[in-house]
Structures are given as structure tokens and as C-alpha cells.
Design an enzyme around this catalytic site. Sequence first.
Site, PDB file in Angstrom:
ATOM      1  N   ASP A 112       2.708   0.925  -2.382  1.00  0.00           N
ATOM      2  CA  ASP A 112       2.772  -0.539  -2.300  1.00  0.00           C
ATOM      3  C   ASP A 112       1.642  -1.111  -3.156  1.00  0.00           C
ATOM      4  O   ASP A 112       0.471  -0.822  -2.919  1.00  0.00           O
ATOM      5  CB  ASP A 112       2.617  -0.968  -0.833  1.00  0.00           C
ATOM      6  CG  ASP A 112       2.554  -2.471  -0.686  1.00  0.00           C
ATOM      7  OD1 ASP A 112       3.437  -3.150  -1.227  1.00  0.00           O
ATOM      8  OD2 ASP A 112       1.607  -2.966  -0.053  1.00  0.00           O
ATOM      9  N   THR A 128       4.847  -6.711  -5.341  1.00  0.00           N
ATOM     10  CA  THR A 128       3.416  -6.721  -5.703  1.00  0.00           C
ATOM     11  C   THR A 128       3.108  -5.764  -6.849  1.00  0.00           C
ATOM     12  O   THR A 128       2.176  -5.994  -7.597  1.00  0.00           O
ATOM     13  CB  THR A 128       2.558  -6.336  -4.483  1.00  0.00           C
ATOM     14  OG1 THR A 128       3.067  -5.120  -3.931  1.00  0.00           O
ATOM     15  CG2 THR A 128       2.606  -7.411  -3.417  1.00  0.00           C
ATOM     16  N   THR A 129       3.899  -4.689  -6.988  1.00  0.00           N
ATOM     17  CA  THR A 129       3.675  -3.754  -8.105  1.00  0.00           C
ATOM     18  C   THR A 129       4.196  -4.357  -9.404  1.00  0.00           C
ATOM     19  O   THR A 129       3.519  -4.339 -10.425  1.00  0.00           O
ATOM     20  CB  THR A 129       4.379  -2.404  -7.832  1.00  0.00           C
ATOM     21  OG1 THR A 129       4.032  -1.966  -6.515  1.00  0.00           O
ATOM     22  CG2 THR A 129       3.967  -1.349  -8.830  1.00  0.00           C
ATOM     23  N   ASP A 171       7.298  -5.236   4.343  1.00  0.00           N
ATOM     24  CA  ASP A 171       7.865  -5.686   3.063  1.00  0.00           C
ATOM     25  C   ASP A 171       9.350  -6.018   3.209  1.00  0.00           C
ATOM     26  O   ASP A 171       9.823  -7.027   2.686  1.00  0.00           O
ATOM     27  CB  ASP A 171       7.694  -4.595   1.984  1.00  0.00           C
ATOM     28  CG  ASP A 171       6.258  -4.538   1.457  1.00  0.00           C
ATOM     29  OD1 ASP A 171       5.428  -5.316   1.960  1.00  0.00           O
ATOM     30  OD2 ASP A 171       5.969  -3.728   0.558  1.00  0.00           O
TER      31      ASP A 171
END
Length: 539
Positions: free
Chosen positions: A71, A104-105, A402
Site C-alpha cells: 500500500d 496512493t501508489t 482501502d
Amino acid sequence: MSAVYTTDEYGRPFIIVREQDKKARTTGIEATKAHIMAAKTVANIVRTSLGPRGLDKILISPDGDITISNDGATIMSQMAIENQIGRLLVELSKSQDDEIGDGTTGIVVLAGALLEEAEELLDRGIHPIRISDGFEQACKLAVAHLDKVSDVIPWSKDNTSDLFKCAKTSLGSKIVNKCHDQFAQIAVDAILAVADLERKDVDFELIKMEGKVGGELADTELVRGVIIDKDFSHPQMPKEVKDAKIAILTCPFEPPKPKTKHKLDITSVKEFEELQKFERDAFEGMVRRVKECGANIVACQWGFDDEANSLLLQHKLPAIRWVGGPEVELLAIATNGRIVPRFEDLSSEKLGYAGTIREVTYGTTNESMIVVEDCANSKAVTVFVRGGNKMIVDEAKRSLHDAMCVVRNLIVDNRVVYGGAAAEISCSIAVDKAADQVSSIEQYAMRSFARALDAIPMALAENSGLPPIETLSFVKSQQIKQGITSLGVDCMDTGIHDMKEQFVFDPLISKRQQFLLATQLVKMILKIDDVIVHRADEE
């Protein structure tokens, strides 16, 4: 070098040269390139974690605690990054995590690709401000194009299959993908249980995640109630209470004592016996008050001693002690009870109601938990995560969070774009086309923005073991030839490039936020042309 002319007491002139080694300074293009280098280095760390075949990172804290995750926000927040520009990327992934909860990546990889393209433009002699303006124009076009290629997915409380597919897409890259369907269903059920569908709002405070090491990921379950990681205060108390009326207390079961410092001198046996009698009467008064208001179980935020415990057992009043603050609040919300700060305030209206409260034991270690089910307010739920070790349990919790965020985003706005980098490729084609219509120097920056968007499908292909350039050029040519914007990178090697058929969705608001935040950060970095670092005085 700065110098000061002065004279001594005899009038002799001399020059004082100020020391410059305490101040380091980088200016102009050199400063911008240093920032780009720092940001690219950080972005390359998480690049290999992108997509369903992305690799995990192991992070070891100074205390020796181990975290295994892919994550982006978790990796970024746990890395000790000293460079200031590197920290900006950490903030970028955090803001995406706080606002959207997923992607988020991708946002860090996109920011890194934009900076890489900006570096090439700087080498060509284009001014940073013109690059920023070009990126801004391209970002507006890309966001507008996302709206055009987005699809609305219908859903209702009875028909949640599309929400389930989106949750599956989010979980595809996580450690829990062997229990893919189960975790996706838990995420959908948990969100719909607490969602206010009229206001299109989801209160995450009502969803509690509890983890217990032992068992396997498949044992994870959604409890429509509250789980408290405690047991009943006395081993002889009943392990199950039906039709529970709960007194939720934040006052301790102990005799009253002065608030200030005090000292009690006992000089005789009679005085000691009187003190003992006073304590017993105080305890009995407290237990009587609880019984009189109609409660048949007590949840207390504080502890109580053995005397109070045995009295509660004698009066057949099961009790749970040392219940934490968040659990007390959740218990009160779930059971529609009121938190009572003093025994004098107890009344039947302030009690909480639950169908069953039972103590469950796990494994051979006699570790127990209290499960509160069939609550008066069905909106509070608990996800009980099991796993082989602490790292897996923690990562499963993050993955579920998530997935829940994705479902929440679709309840707020049910428009989706297609995953597998289909949206990025489609936007890249649109921006490239629009750049041909621009006559000013910004056209170079717009084409660079389009190339930066291509970095996402290339990273996906690379992480999936596919040839990146070949895969990208094939998908791009197919999108242009067929005019289908849902064609993307087939990461799972199924032979189907249409993400609509593979049911790979991303919420529109998540993708839009990625583009806007990454462009915003890159513009800010490009506008910095001077770095002045003051070093600490050396002794």
C-alpha cells in the site's frame, strides 16, 4: 563573499570576513534538478508495488517492528525520508489516502513520471513556469476527458454486484487476494450497513476492525454488532446473556475518596472494621443501584477489585471491566445506551439493549472476546480479521480499509472509469491530440504530460512480467483503431484487454484526484529555484 571593514581601538583598519560554511545554497535550474532527482528516487521505490502483480515491501522500524505492505501510503509514511522534497511526496500519498483511501501508489508514480518529463524539458531550455502552465492545461483536458469516458454503475441495497466488482479491483493487488470474493463482500456489506443512503454519507466511526492472530484469512467475518477484546470479570459468571440490558459506566466500582491528597490513620481494630463495613456498604449500594435500574450486565471503563467482583457475582450481575474509550462509545452507539458517569445518574432509560452478549474463546490459549450481537441500533458493525501472524492481520485490515473506501466513493459518486490503465491511455491520446492544436511553447509540456500518463501502463505491464513498450503500443493502437476507451493492460494474462469484460473498475473521483494532486505538486516543485540550508553552529 560578504566582508565588513572596521578598525581596532588604536585606529588600525582590518576586514572581518563572514564565515560562509554555515550556509549552503543551491539556485536556479540546479536546484530544480536536485528536487526532481529526490522526488524520482522516492517514486521509483513504490513503482514496483503498482497493480495486481505488484511486489510487497518489508519495512523495519527502529524498534524492530516489521511491516509488510504494498500500500503506497503505508510504505511512504513508514520510510524515514530526510529530503524535504521527498517528504512532499509522502504528504501527497497521505492526502490521497485521507481523501479517497485508494490509489496512493498510482499518484506517487504519476508525480515521479511528470517530474522525469519536466527534467527533459528543462534540458531543452524551456522555462519552468511555461512547463507548469502546459501541465496545468493538459491536466484540465485529462480531467474533462475522464468525465467523458466514465460510466455510471447502477446499484441499490438489493443489487450490489457492481460495488462488489469495484471492491475486488481494489483488493486485487493486496495480500488477501486468495480470499478475494469473501473480503470484497465483507467490504460491501460493512459499508452498506452503516451508510446513510439519503445523504450519500458513510460514517467510518461505526465500523470497527478487530484482529486476532490465529486461524486463517478465510475465517475473517463481519459481525453485525460490537466485539470487545475483553472477557467477563469473573470466571464463574455466565458466558452468555440473552436480552441484555447494559449499564455503560465510566465511573469505577470503588468507595468514594477525596480528590485531594489524603491520609487516613487507623488506631484500633474497631476503626478498621468500621472502614471495612463502609467499603462493603458503598459497594453494595453501587450494585443495588445497577440492579434497581433493570440492568442485567455491566460494562465499566475502569477496573474494580476482587471484593466488588465477588459482590457482582453474588448478585448475578455479569460485568466487563477495563473497556477502552472507543469501545465504550461504539457500544453506546450500537445498543442505543447512554454513557453514565455516576451511579446516581443511572436509570432504565439510559440502558443499552442487545439480543445476545457472549464470551467466545479462541485457540488453546484461552484468549477470550466479548461479542455483542442483535443490537438496538444495527448500524454499528465489526470486521473480525483472522490471520497466521500479526503482519498478515495488519495488512488485511489495511486492504479491507482501502476496499471500503472504494465502496464509499461509489456511494458518494457512482461514476467509474476502467482500470488496467485504460483511463490513463485514453487521456494520453486525448492530450496528445489537443497538443497539436496549441501553437505556443506549452505544446511541448502537454506532450510530456501525455508521455507521463503512459508511465502508469508501462509500470503495470513491467510488474506483471509483460514487455512494457510492446504492451503499451499494442493497447494504444487498439484504442485508436477501435475507439474503445475501456481497453487496458491485461495484467492477469487472461487474453482479454477490455476492462469492461474483466470488470476492472476505478471510481472516477479517485482517478480525478490523482491527476489533480500530482499536477499540483509537480507545479509547486518546478516553481522552487532557490534552496538555502542553515547548518547548526558547530561547537
